[in-house]
Design a protein around this motif. Structure first.
Motif, mmCIF file in Angstrom:
data_model
loop_
_atom_site.group_PDB
_atom_site.id
_atom_site.type_symbol
_atom_site.label_atom_id
_atom_site.label_comp_id
_atom_site.label_asym_id
_atom_site.label_seq_id
_atom_site.Cartn_x
_atom_site.Cartn_y
_atom_site.Cartn_z
ATOM 1 N N ILE A 1 0.842 -1.204 0.000
ATOM 2 C CA ILE A 1 0.000 0.000 0.000
ATOM 3 C C ILE A 1 0.875 1.251 0.000
ATOM 4 C CG2 ILE A 1 -1.534 1.389 1.470
ATOM 5 C CD1 ILE A 1 -2.900 -1.265 2.281
ATOM 6 N N LEU A 2 1.904 1.257 0.856
ATOM 7 C CA LEU A 2 2.803 2.409 0.906
ATOM 8 C C LEU A 2 3.513 2.599 -0.429
ATOM 9 C CD1 LEU A 2 4.177 4.682 2.448
ATOM 10 C CD2 LEU A 2 5.832 2.998 3.317
ATOM 11 N N SER A 3 3.973 1.503 -1.020
ATOM 12 C CA SER A 3 4.665 1.577 -2.306
ATOM 13 C C SER A 3 3.748 2.143 -3.391
ATOM 14 C CB SER A 3 5.157 0.182 -2.700
ATOM 15 O OG SER A 3 5.705 0.194 -4.004
ATOM 16 N N ILE A 4 2.496 1.659 -3.434
ATOM 17 C CA ILE A 4 1.534 2.139 -4.449
ATOM 18 C C ILE A 4 1.238 3.619 -4.237
ATOM 19 C CG2 ILE A 4 -0.841 1.945 -5.284
ATOM 20 C CD1 ILE A 4 -0.666 -1.070 -4.678
ATOM 21 N N GLN A 5 1.044 4.009 -2.967
ATOM 22 C CA GLN A 5 0.739 5.409 -2.676
ATOM 23 C C GLN A 5 1.885 6.324 -3.131
ATOM 24 O OE1 GLN A 5 -2.096 6.734 -1.490
ATOM 25 N NE2 GLN A 5 -2.702 5.869 0.466
ATOM 26 N N ILE A 6 3.115 5.889 -2.880
ATOM 27 C CA ILE A 6 4.268 6.700 -3.282
ATOM 28 C C ILE A 6 4.349 6.783 -4.808
ATOM 29 C CG2 ILE A 6 6.796 6.766 -3.343
ATOM 30 C CD1 ILE A 6 6.742 5.653 -0.474
ATOM 31 N N GLN A 7 4.154 5.639 -5.497
ATOM 32 C CA GLN A 7 4.179 5.648 -6.962
ATOM 33 C C GLN A 7 3.069 6.538 -7.519
ATOM 34 O OE1 GLN A 7 4.661 1.647 -8.887
ATOM 35 N NE2 GLN A 7 4.924 0.957 -6.774
ATOM 36 N N ASP A 8 1.878 6.448 -6.925
ATOM 37 C CA ASP A 8 0.761 7.277 -7.379
ATOM 38 C C ASP A 8 1.069 8.762 -7.189
ATOM 39 O OD1 ASP A 8 -0.620 5.035 -8.071
ATOM 40 O OD2 ASP A 8 -2.067 5.113 -6.433
#
Length: 341
Positions: free
Chosen positions: A207-214
């Motif tokens: 979730i953290l990785s996706i949020q940062i990429q987004d």
């Protein structure tokens, strides 16, 4: 409106405070704390789990009978929050500000209050809500950051390094479909005990990785954005309609992407998300469906049908047709005539 006051970290304290406010109990299963919402307040649950290094995940899956205001306060630096709404919509505000932020379905936000000021989440009555919030205590989380942050977006880099909470931060993100898939996998997991805890910690990191990429994708200009969003879905459907209307002379992927206002990689990803196949495979599916219908109607010969679907190589057309219907076009037409007789 019912106002509830809770602590922010550790998440066990959030669940404990909410249980006290609702005059009910909660369960503890392998350090995953779950509160079932009492019937007089609504239905659903609120669940929290803490991981090492000041890292935790709280999930709200509920429907309240009254408007609910949850006021998060702490006697230390308030955690950084990565919030994602899967179902419904909620509102957020900072304790020191009057303005409200709407968090819509499939939307993620990143929020950090200043110093010891808190956050407020407002849940509407009679609305199904599914909300996940990744909570990070930056001082403790610093131990987890064993990689150099220089590659991180400058705003996020400053945010993670703001250990004393001096910077008020709010990012209203785009609609993320990758996050929806990640949350869905959490929902459908049947793991238990230690393996579930490992699974949840992995998903929290995802979730953290996706949020940062987004976030980093949001900062790019529109033509350079690569991540597929909810707002791109209409463009994908428009592109599919254009393919259907122009079977005899279909646009190239690059031209089609430009026509609908996106880029080729997002177009391909969109077709995989919506139709489960690449643009070319989807185009061939449309061609073969049209060809089959025309053979059934019986007004055109095989060559004319191949021209109508934009395939000049008749052998290639025959192979494609046979791969889909187990008969080549001539055999299929013969079978149709025999059945009609």
């Amino acid at each position: 409106m019912v106002t509830l006051y809770v602590k922010s970290l550790p998440l066990k304290d959030v669940i404990t405070n909410l249980a006290d406010a609702f005059a009910t109990n909660f369960t503890n299963y392998c350090h995953e704390y779950t509160l079932e919402i009492p019937e007089q307040f609504g239905e659903g649950f609120i669940r929290g789990v803490n991981f090492d290094n000041g890292f935790g995940l709280i999930e709200y899956k509920c429907l309240f009978k009254e408007n609910i205001c949850i006021h998060f306060s702490v006697n230390q630096i308030h955690p950084l929050k990565f919030i994602y709404c899967s179902v419904g919509e909620v509102k957020h505000k900072f304790e020191e500000q009057e303005s409200l932020h709407l968090i819509d379905q499939f939307q993620n936000v990143i929020v950090a209050s200043t110093a010891k000021n808190g956050h407020i989440l407002l849940f509407p009555k009679n609305k199904q809500i599914h909300l996940n919030s990744l909570e990070i205590s930056r001082k403790e989380f610093k131990k987890k950051l064993d990689c150099e942050l220089s590659k991180l977006d400058v705003k996020l880099r400053k945010l993670f390094k703001d250990l004393n909470g001096r910077q008020l931060f709010y990012h209203h993100g785009n609609y993320s479909l990758n996050m929806a898939d990640c949350i869905d996998k959490i929902q459908t997991s049947r793991l238990g005990g230690f393996t579930r805890r490992l699974f949840l910690e992995g998903k929290a990191n995802e979730i953290l990785s996706i949020q940062i990429q987004d976030f980093e994708d949001d900062r790019k200009s529109e033509p350079k954005r690569q991540i597929l969003r909810k707002s791109d879905m209409e463009k994908i459907r428009h592109a599919a309609g254009m393919l259907k209307q122009n079977l005899s002379a279909p646009l190239t992927i690059a031209s089609l992407a430009k026509e609908v206002g996106t880029n080729p990689s997002k177009l391909q990803e969109g077709f995989r998300q919506v139709f489960g196949q690449t643009v070319n495979n989807y185009l061939n599916k449309l061609r073969l469906e049209y060809a089959k219908d025309q053979i059934l109607i019986g007004e055109l010969n095989i060559s004319e049908i191949a021209d109508r679907v934009g395939i000049s190589n008749k052998s290639y057309f025959s192979r494609l047709f046979k791969s889909a219907y187990q008969l080549n076009p001539k055999e299929f037409a013969k079978k149709v005539r025999k059945n009609s007789e």
